[in-house]
Design a protein around this motif. Structure first.
Motif, mmCIF file in Angstrom:
data_model
loop_
_atom_site.group_PDB
_atom_site.id
_atom_site.type_symbol
_atom_site.label_atom_id
_atom_site.label_comp_id
_atom_site.label_asym_id
_atom_site.label_seq_id
_atom_site.Cartn_x
_atom_site.Cartn_y
_atom_site.Cartn_z
ATOM 1 N N GLN A 130 -1.574 -2.377 -9.362
ATOM 2 C CA GLN A 130 -0.702 -1.734 -8.572
ATOM 3 C C GLN A 130 0.693 -1.363 -9.837
ATOM 4 O O GLN A 130 0.458 -1.658 -10.572
ATOM 5 C CB GLN A 130 1.088 -2.268 -7.536
ATOM 6 C CG GLN A 130 -0.162 -3.456 -6.790
ATOM 7 C CD GLN A 130 -0.280 -4.485 -6.807
ATOM 8 O OE1 GLN A 130 -0.054 -4.993 -7.227
ATOM 9 N NE2 GLN A 130 -1.268 -4.868 -6.021
ATOM 10 N N PRO A 169 -1.349 -9.215 -2.345
ATOM 11 C CA PRO A 169 -1.229 -8.089 -1.275
ATOM 12 C C PRO A 169 0.011 -8.239 -0.362
ATOM 13 O O PRO A 169 0.121 -9.341 0.016
ATOM 14 C CB PRO A 169 -2.095 -7.682 -0.799
ATOM 15 C CG PRO A 169 -2.695 -8.850 -1.130
ATOM 16 C CD PRO A 169 -2.997 -9.980 -1.726
ATOM 17 N N PRO A 174 1.129 -1.057 0.351
ATOM 18 C CA PRO A 174 0.012 0.150 0.065
ATOM 19 C C PRO A 174 0.982 1.509 0.078
ATOM 20 O O PRO A 174 0.487 2.295 -0.205
ATOM 21 C CB PRO A 174 -0.976 -0.182 1.432
ATOM 22 C CG PRO A 174 -0.386 -1.085 1.929
ATOM 23 C CD PRO A 174 0.408 -1.683 0.960
ATOM 24 N N ASN A 223 -5.236 -1.949 -4.206
ATOM 25 C CA ASN A 223 -6.096 -2.538 -4.616
ATOM 26 C C ASN A 223 -5.599 -3.704 -5.446
ATOM 27 O O ASN A 223 -4.157 -3.819 -4.954
ATOM 28 C CB ASN A 223 -6.895 -1.884 -5.102
ATOM 29 C CG ASN A 223 -7.921 -0.704 -4.764
ATOM 30 O OD1 ASN A 223 -8.198 -0.636 -3.971
ATOM 31 N ND2 ASN A 223 -7.857 0.345 -5.849
ATOM 32 N N ASP A 224 -5.904 -4.173 -5.947
ATOM 33 C CA ASP A 224 -5.101 -5.354 -6.639
ATOM 34 C C ASP A 224 -4.312 -5.731 -8.113
ATOM 35 O O ASP A 224 -4.116 -5.852 -8.458
ATOM 36 C CB ASP A 224 -6.100 -6.702 -7.095
ATOM 37 C CG ASP A 224 -7.484 -5.606 -8.108
ATOM 38 O OD1 ASP A 224 -7.443 -4.876 -8.085
ATOM 39 O OD2 ASP A 224 -8.043 -6.853 -8.507
#
Ligand code: SAH
Length: 215
Positions: free
Chosen positions: A182, A207, A156, A179-180
């Motif tokens: 990057q 993640p 994140p 989110n999924d």
């Protein structure tokens, strides 16, 4: 498990595919051609080990897509003897690519079962990175500073402790996004607390999660 001519042939084709997608670093391409990716997957997946796709490795995790492994490895500009920290050991495939490129690899995994599996597999294959069970957000201060840092899970944010553990003149590659999806961020540390950051395109990773996970 065996590494047959068929597997070697499939790897040559994979290298061609990765080249056609823009990877030019000869050391990266040679490493992809050398490391038997099918050893990192369950035997039922042998036939698809050389497709340019990510694949499940258990515990809800994946072995990264070969192109992504190649892309991150190329951005690191690995020189022989570089001390590299990898966050997210997973299957160990990325570690082996870096070792083939001449790096000294320190790698951390937060899921105990994956850590244990990879700790057995890699030495059997003749690869000996230093492997740690722990939280990659914290890096490995006892072994810092590192010439290069590679994060192989979607973060994140860029963990401050990893920036601190990067050598001046060092390079970090990290996919960042909440989110999924990057953005691959390339970071050059030019002086104490001075960072040059570049965005290198969109990627999809599992993640980066905090703390150890024991089962
Ligand atoms: N480099 C791996 C990719 C594995 S996927 C390979 O070549 O196979 C990302 C891995 O990061 C997963 O195994 C996941 O468990 C691990 N991970 C996620 N958060 C982590 C953290 N905070 N510290 C260490 N590893 C982490």
């Amino acid at each position: 498990m065996t590494d047959s001519y068929k597997h070697k042939g499939l790897r040559k084709k994979l290298v061609e595919q990765i080249k056609s997608k823009g990877i030019t670093d000869q050391n990266v391409l040679a490493a992809i051609e050398k490391v038997p990716r099918h050893f990192f997957m369950d035997s039922s997946f042998v036939e698809i080990a050389y497709q340019d796709k990510p694949f499940p490795i258990g515990e809800g995790q994946t072995i990264s897509q070969p192109y992504t492994v190649a892309f991150q490895s190329e951005l690191l500009k690995i020189k022989k003897g570089d001390k590299v920290l990898e966050v997210g050991t997973g299957s160990g495939y990325q570690s082996c690519i870096l070792l083939e490129m001449g790096a000294k690899v320190f790698t951390i995994e937060r899921i105990k079962a994956l850590y244990q599996k990879t700790k057995v597999l890699l030495p059997q294959m003749g690869y000996n990175p230093k492997m740690f069970f722990g939280d990659g957000y914290k890096g490995l201060s006892a072994y810092a500073p590192f010439d290069k840092i590679i994060v192989t899970a979607g973060a994140p944010l860029v963990p401050e402790e990893l920036l601190q553990q990067l050598m001046i003149g060092g390079i970090m590659v990290i996919p960042v996004g909440a989110n999924d999806l990057q953005t691959m961020i390339l970071i050059n540390k030019t002086a104490i607390d001075v960072y040059d950051k570049k965005e290198m395109g969109a990627f999809r990773f599992v993640p980066l999660l905090e703390d150890k996970h024991f089962d």
